[in-house]
Scaffold this active site. Structure first.
Site, mmCIF file in Angstrom:
data_model
loop_
_atom_site.group_PDB
_atom_site.id
_atom_site.type_symbol
_atom_site.label_atom_id
_atom_site.label_comp_id
_atom_site.label_asym_id
_atom_site.label_seq_id
_atom_site.Cartn_x
_atom_site.Cartn_y
_atom_site.Cartn_z
ATOM 1 N N GLU A 40 0.956 -1.098 -0.092
ATOM 2 C CA GLU A 40 -0.113 -0.040 -0.109
ATOM 3 C C GLU A 40 0.822 1.259 0.083
ATOM 4 O O GLU A 40 0.531 2.238 -0.709
ATOM 5 C CB GLU A 40 -0.824 0.248 1.045
ATOM 6 C CG GLU A 40 -2.130 -0.822 1.065
ATOM 7 C CD GLU A 40 -1.781 -2.384 1.039
ATOM 8 O OE1 GLU A 40 -0.903 -2.613 1.533
ATOM 9 O OE2 GLU A 40 -2.996 -2.898 1.046
ATOM 10 N N HIS A 84 -11.292 -3.924 9.772
ATOM 11 C CA HIS A 84 -11.583 -3.939 8.503
ATOM 12 C C HIS A 84 -13.014 -2.996 8.417
ATOM 13 O O HIS A 84 -13.751 -3.125 7.630
ATOM 14 C CB HIS A 84 -11.925 -5.154 7.895
ATOM 15 C CG HIS A 84 -10.748 -6.052 7.397
ATOM 16 N ND1 HIS A 84 -10.016 -6.732 8.222
ATOM 17 C CD2 HIS A 84 -10.412 -6.271 6.008
ATOM 18 C CE1 HIS A 84 -9.112 -7.192 7.161
ATOM 19 N NE2 HIS A 84 -9.429 -7.005 6.198
HETATM 20 C C1 LIG Z 1 -2.564 -4.138 4.165
HETATM 21 C C2 LIG Z 1 -3.586 -5.168 3.783
HETATM 22 N N1 LIG Z 1 -3.767 -5.056 2.129
HETATM 23 C C3 LIG Z 1 -4.835 -5.632 1.684
HETATM 24 C C4 LIG Z 1 -5.715 -6.612 2.478
HETATM 25 C C5 LIG Z 1 -6.492 -7.479 1.797
HETATM 26 N N2 LIG Z 1 -6.233 -8.828 1.847
HETATM 27 C C6 LIG Z 1 -6.465 -9.801 2.592
HETATM 28 S S1 LIG Z 1 -5.815 -11.186 2.549
HETATM 29 C C7 LIG Z 1 -5.006 -10.558 1.157
HETATM 30 C C8 LIG Z 1 -3.950 -11.407 0.143
HETATM 31 C C9 LIG Z 1 -2.916 -11.914 1.013
HETATM 32 O O1 LIG Z 1 -2.069 -12.800 0.253
HETATM 33 P P1 LIG Z 1 -0.853 -13.548 0.924
HETATM 34 O O2 LIG Z 1 0.004 -12.743 1.639
HETATM 35 O O3 LIG Z 1 -0.146 -14.517 -0.182
HETATM 36 O O4 LIG Z 1 -1.616 -14.599 1.722
HETATM 37 P P2 LIG Z 1 -2.788 -15.582 1.474
HETATM 38 O O5 LIG Z 1 -4.049 -15.105 1.439
HETATM 39 O O6 LIG Z 1 -2.561 -16.247 -0.001
HETATM 40 O O7 LIG Z 1 -2.830 -16.642 2.580
HETATM 41 C C10 LIG Z 1 -5.550 -9.331 0.797
HETATM 42 C C11 LIG Z 1 -5.006 -8.491 -0.325
HETATM 43 C C12 LIG Z 1 -5.332 -6.737 4.081
HETATM 44 N N3 LIG Z 1 -5.995 -7.294 4.610
HETATM 45 N N4 LIG Z 1 -4.392 -5.919 4.541
#
Ligand SMILES: Cc1ncc(C[n+]2csc(CCOP(=O)(O)OP(=O)(O)O)c2C)c(N)n1
Ligand SMILES: [Mg+2]
Lengths: 322, 323
Positions: A58, A127
């Site tokens: 971000e 959230h």
């Molecule tokens: C700072 C932030 N940005 C965006 C999100 C929304 N979000 C939740 S999980 C996710 C993807 C995370 O990907 P990864 O780190 O690969 O974990 P995975 O879900 O694959 O276990 C996103 C974009 C968030 N919770 N926090």
């Protein structure tokens, strides 16, 4: 005019503006597919040059929007949830908001930030915040909080054309709401409030998702012979003080309904403005309806206790009516 | 490395607990018994269990939004987890946190996290505390491939690298950040390789092989305890389910092929582990079945506990804001 949803209205505005101005482009997480709603063929229409999926960074991509704006584009940057702005506060508050001023007016920062805010049931504290109060004391930003599809489209289009950073807060609970939305050139000026319902006895100034709640309440109270005027400021910066004061001068009583935490809420700021500039109009103390000063809890009965609903607005209205 | 039978069975038991807990949770969520966003780690059990098996009860972990497997692997109670996910007063966080925020301080579970990358500096600080207090405990930090692109990842690894902090960074690379492929947003292609820039060893491993994860984690833990600093482990794995339960409701174009999902399912971490144990002759089918049945019974009791637990009283919303 078609009856479309909030999300459809947003995309209508987005597509129109992107077709109008080739220097616009979209960046954010999963924007090519869309997470909370999308428009068919959106990606195919503009392609990977103008719709860019970002890494989870971000601070990085909010800042990249700032730099891209300074270098002559008009970025539309999506931050999935308003709470994630906390990860990019420097780029938003120190950079985007200040660089025009600090460069003596040289830098132009025509950035639109689209974000989702508010409590929608069980998303928990990280959230569910509104976040716009935190930005109220950051001069240089403009803040729009649409309460329905038509305003969402009109405000978004104005935000994109504006030469300043504008954050558009889309309350998640409004995503599926529907109303008639003018096609094509439908602009809602930033800084222009709307009278959503006319009334005589009390003014309810409602922000974002509190607007439909206030309107439903006003409808109910009408059968008790209480005439409620509902004002939607639509943008918090700039704030349409004139429209607010005009309404208060007519009804002499005011309730301000805001989903933000009470302390430092937009309701507090608007209430203070009315106390300073409209004190003589008032026949009763100003009443704020806002969230409890607690992080938004996960469990539904707790969330309900923290987030103000229709009943809370009604109680406040009855109180100021004495 | 010789791994005793007791530990093998314990690892298997924990993997089963995660798999069964989440399989049931998926069903309960689809039946609308559960509010909020539910992220499942079905298919990713080996990294949570392999790492936590190398830890002591006094060691600490941080988890993520996909945060059921890590607490279970660290010894979390199914019934208090489920009660939390149901938003009940008897849950781990009294209903304040929900699925993305399981915490059990008594077990060193510092918390799952709703903010991607939010746990990485916290784990780093937890390791810093061990150093300040001259204790030999270590912290394991779980995060996804997506989180490895947040500034918090880079800032934390640098900090841990210069201070030689006792922390193990465990990246669970499941190939996706929501709908976006990790490959398309990870410059350089390898997360493990980033370790080098921060002066620590980094390894990419088969994240579906619990024994391989355990071996690497044990070495990293020993290094950390000896004051030799942090390690980065990139566990290559895959999430079988959608990003959240009900992902299809979010619609959109498909983002991964059925063949890809099937290929990873064929490499199920639990089935592979079972097979190896049985082939070695050290463990019998009956022993495994017994563990499965035990877990099943425990889970039934947990569901009953969660369902029958009281919801919090609205007045409790104001509690625990300050200490
Ligand atoms: C700072 C932030 N940005 C965006 C999100 C929304 N979000 C939740 S999980 C996710 C993807 C995370 O990907 P990864 O780190 O690969 O974990 P995975 O879900 O694959 O276990 C996103 C974009 C968030 N919770 N926090
Ligand atoms: Mg991932």
């Amino acid at each position: 005019m078609a009856r479309i949803t909030f999300i459809q209205a947003i995309f209508e505005g987005l597509i129109e503006e992107m077709e109008r101005d080739p220097s616009t482009f979209v960046l954010g997480l999963d924007v090519t597919r869309g997470t909370f709603g999308r428009a068919a063929g959106f990606f195919e229409r503009f392609g990977p040059e103008r719709i860019l999926d970002m890494p989870l960074s971000e601070a990085g991509f909010v800042g990249a929007a700032v730099g891209a704006a300074m270098a002559g584009t008009r970025p539309i940057c999506e931050v999935q949830f308003a709470s994630f702005f906390y990860c990019a506060f420097d780029q938003l508050c120190n950079q985007a908001a200040k660089l025009r001023y600090m460069s003596g007016g040289q830098a132009r920062l025509p950035i639109t930030f689209r974000t989702r805010c508010g409590a929608v049931g069980g998303a928990a504290a990280q959230h569910s915040e509104t976040v716009y109060p935190q930005l109220l004391s950051v001069p240089g930003l403009k803040l729009a909080v649409p309460s329905g599809p038509a305003d969402a489209k009109g405000l978004l289009k104005s935000a994109i054309r504006d030469d300043n950073p504008v954050v558009v807060f889309e309350h998640l609970a409004l995503g599926g709401s529907r109303e008639e939305v003018p096609e094509g050139e439908h602009l809602v000026a930033l800084g222009k409030a709307a009278v959503k319902r006319e009334g005589r006895d009390v003014t309810v100034i409602a922000i974002g998702a509190m607007v439909p709640k206030a309107l439903a309440m006003a409808q109910r109270l009408a059968s008790d012979g209480i005439s409620v005027e509902v004002i939607d400021p639509r943008t918090l910066i700039p704030l349409d003080e004139q429209a607010i004061l005009a309404s208060v001068s007519k009804t002499n009583r005011v309730v301000i309904a805001d989903e933000a935490h009470l302390h430092g809420s937009a309701a507090s700021e608007i209430g203070c403005m009315i106390a300073e500039k409209g004190f003589d109009y008032l026949d009763a103390p100003i009443k704020r309806v806002a969230a409890m000063d607690a992080p938004v809890p996960f469990s539904p009965p707790l969330e309900k206790a923290v987030i103000p609903g229709e009943q809370a607005i009604e109680r406040a209205v009855r109180e100021v009516l004495g | 490395m010789d791994i005793g039978k007791e530990l093998l069975l314990e690892m298997y038991r924990r993997m089963q607990r995660i798999r069964q807990f989440e399989t049931r949770l998926k069903d309960l969520t689809i039946r609308s018994e559960i509010p909020g966003f539910i992220h499942l780690s079905i298919g990713e059990e080996a990294s949570a269990v392999g790492v936590c098996a190398a830890l002591r009860p006094t060691d600490r972990i941080t988890s993520t939004h996909r945060g059921h497997g890590h607490p279970i692997a660290k010894g979390g109670e199914l019934k208090r987890m489920l009660a939390e996910i149901y938003g009940r007063r008897t849950g781990y966080c009294k209903g304040k946190g929900g699925s993305m925020h399981i915490v059990d301080y008594s077990l060193g579970i510092l918390g799952a996290n709703g903010i991607v990358g939010g746990g990485i500096p916290i784990a780093t600080g937890s390791a810093l505390a061990a150093r300040v207090m001259k204790r030999d405990d270590v912290t394991a930090c779980f995060f996804g491939d997506g989180a490895a692109n947040e500034g918090t990842f880079h800032e934390s690894l640098n900090l841990a690298g210069v201070l030689k902090l006792p922390v193990i960074y465990v990246c669970e690379n499941n190939g996706y950040q929501v709908f976006t492929s990790a490959a398309s947003v990870t410059a350089g292609g390898s997360i493990a390789a980033r370790a080098q820039a921060y002066g620590m060893p980094g390894f990419a491993l088969d994240g579906n092989d619990v024994l391989e994860v355990y071996r690497y984690a044990s070495n990293a833990v020993a290094r950390a305890r000896a004051g030799e600093g942090p390690t980065l482990l990139e566990c290559r794995t895959y999430r079988w389910e959608g990003h959240v339960v009900g992902e299809n409701a979010f619609g959109g174009r498909p983002y991964r092929s059925e063949e890809e999902v099937a290929a990873w399912k064929a490499r199920c971490p639990i089935v592979q582990f079972e097979k190896r144990m049985l082939e070695s002759g050290r463990v019998s089918r009956e022993e495994l079945d017994q563990l499965i049945a035990q877990t099943q019974a425990e889970l039934d009791a947990a569901v009953e506990f969660a369902r029958s637990s009281p919801l919090p009283d609205p007045s409790e919303a104001a509690a625990d804001i300050y200490g």
